[in-house]
Design an enzyme around this catalytic site. Sequence first.
Site, PDB file in Angstrom:
ATOM      1  N   HIS A   1       1.639   6.555   2.986  1.00 61.39           N
ATOM      2  CA  HIS A   1       0.874   7.803   2.928  1.00 61.39           C
ATOM      3  C   HIS A   1       1.441   8.874   3.855  1.00 61.39           C
ATOM      4  CE1 HIS A   1      -1.080   6.671   6.635  1.00 61.39           C
ATOM      5  NE2 HIS A   1      -1.594   5.583   6.094  1.00 61.39           N
TER       6      HIS A   1
ATOM      7  N   LYS B   1       0.880  -1.166   0.000  1.00 56.56           N
ATOM      8  CA  LYS B   1       0.000   0.000   0.000  1.00 56.56           C
ATOM      9  C   LYS B   1       0.910   1.205   0.000  1.00 56.56           C
ATOM     10  CE  LYS B   1      -3.914  -1.623   2.660  1.00 56.56           C
ATOM     11  NZ  LYS B   1      -4.594  -1.238   3.877  1.00 56.56           N
TER      12      LYS B   1
ATOM     13  N   HIS C   1       2.338   8.045   7.348  1.00 57.35           N
ATOM     14  CA  HIS C   1       3.605   7.345   7.561  1.00 57.35           C
ATOM     15  C   HIS C   1       4.779   8.310   7.455  1.00 57.35           C
ATOM     16  CE1 HIS C   1       1.009   3.979   5.889  1.00 57.35           C
ATOM     17  NE2 HIS C   1       1.199   3.674   7.164  1.00 57.35           N
TER      18      HIS C   1
END
Length: 622
Positions: A169, A166, A172
């Site tokens: 983003h 994933k 993070h």
Amino acid sequence: MASAATTSAQPPILEKYALPELPSVAAADPHRNVLDAARLSVAKIVSEAWGVDADKVFMGVDTGKKGADLAIAIPRFVKGKPDEAAKKVLDAFKPSSLVASATQDGAFLLFALDREGFAYHLLRTISHATKAAEENPESKTAAYGTTEEGKGKHMLIDFSSPNIAKPFHAGHLRSTIIGAVISNLHEAMGWKVTRLNYLGDWGTQYGLLSVGFDRYGSEEELVKDPIQHLFQVYVKINQERAAETERFNAGEITDADSTIHAAAKRVFKDMEDGEPKAIAQWARFRDLSIEKLKETYKKLNIDFDVYWGESQVKPESMQRAIDVCVEKGLTCEDRGALLVDLVRFKMDKAIIRKADGTTIYLTRDLGGLHDKWNKYKFDKHIYVVQAAQSLHFRQLFKTVELMGEEAAGKLEHISFGLVHGMSTRKGTVVFLDDILEEAKETMHEQMKSNEAKYAQIEDPETTSQIIGTTAVKIQDLMGKRVNDYNFDMKRCTSFEGDFGPFIQYSHVRLCSVQRKNPNVVVPSAVEEVDLSILNEPKIHDILFHLALYPQTVRNAFNQSEPSGLVHWCFRLSHLVGSAWETIKVSGAPEEAAKARLFLFVQTRAVLASAMRLLSLTPIEHM
Ligand code: ARG
């Protein structure tokens, strides 16, 4: 590694700057913090004059209030008319090498530092620490502004912690940047720190990813850029799954077992059961992703001690957590699922075992905590995770407390606000690598706009990469962490205004003043400096700001709040920036040139340590 014993001993304080005996106050650190020493010498006089404990007076000596170096609000200690109380202090006041004078201003007592003595004590402290830090590059507690109070204590920090397959983003990114600084601050306070990256590498979505990879995966693409490729595969299969679910709900598909959703659940079940084929494929995805992440963290100047993850939590630890919860009567059941009931704490109910027997994020955090406690026996464990997960952490910490776990009470969730508008030229789905690449390119373009200067830069690639990273980090750290902010690549990479590049630029200028004056000998100790030269107001402002540094670091540590430290860097950069015109080294008489250069060399060293605490790489040329 050099031991502290090899550090040269500090010469005794010159007779003329000797200090009166100072009261000992637990909260004061006079050997490392010169303002603490000055506050103590004020506290001594005032506490004797008023018969109040020196501890209390010390806490009431403010720095930088009412335009004075030090100030005390009289009503804080003495009721009634302030004049009489003030007179007692003024009568008893004797100047020392640190504090030159006392005056009354209404309800305040104001104290002025002895500029020369203050410069002496401060530069002596800084230069000695700087030397010790150079002699012990491994030591985290040698530099000015650090302490050893956390010695013997161990802090485990879970930060960054992205999910494989994933995108990394904004949450993070913030966790990575803030977590790195919090780690450094602990080390600066003497703590031992273990940096742990808790990867999201387990759960039904990896079953789905596996089904997707079997259909659309490419070996070649996987090896080239695992994070990008796995994400593409994931998006594709997830879209297909969603479309299928719609058709299923509309009655167009009837066989539930034939769906992608069912296949993904089967693979995840296989993974949980340790089925070798399922595990082997997942492990490859994980390993390749970690390799790629490591490259990116390197660009960010961030290192982890451990790459752990949800997959690494021991099944028996999760089972144990479930058993303890059941034994202690903390659970209830709902349609086959097991939940901890935290309704009476206004924290809802939280699933710890799904109806099909598989585990969930919270179960893994519960079991994982047990594993980490057994391994690290930490004094404190910090999780740096976006505010959206606050409920999760409240549930986790409450459950752990109700279970009676030893680690309860040692846990802390450091949260932070959202980032708006983060997108890159490539699109709105943002990968960390793309952000860093774009920051670097933007910086590179900025630098090219000044052709003459650009021609002098030795390694423009590396330089723009470092300043670009600085820009992204400072934008993230400059506001209070609980606040949201707007991501603005153009603004944060600008050399105009208080942004990251300005701090790097100031550091470069402080380096270049030494480079440009090769004939001026830098004094090796403050004893060789004519301090009367450092008596100017602009220099006093710089020195005073340097004196505030240890407290700034401490505040940042206490509140896990890096923004104050960033603003300290901005302010220092402004003070130094406005001094260049008047405080010249080139062309100055020899003693003046030496004294000023000594000041700039020490200032550079402190700015560099502040930057390193902020996880920046201070650059020397630009
Ligand atoms: N991987 C999680 C996410 O991206 C963050 C993990 C935070 N750490 C933890 N122990 N739960 O949302």
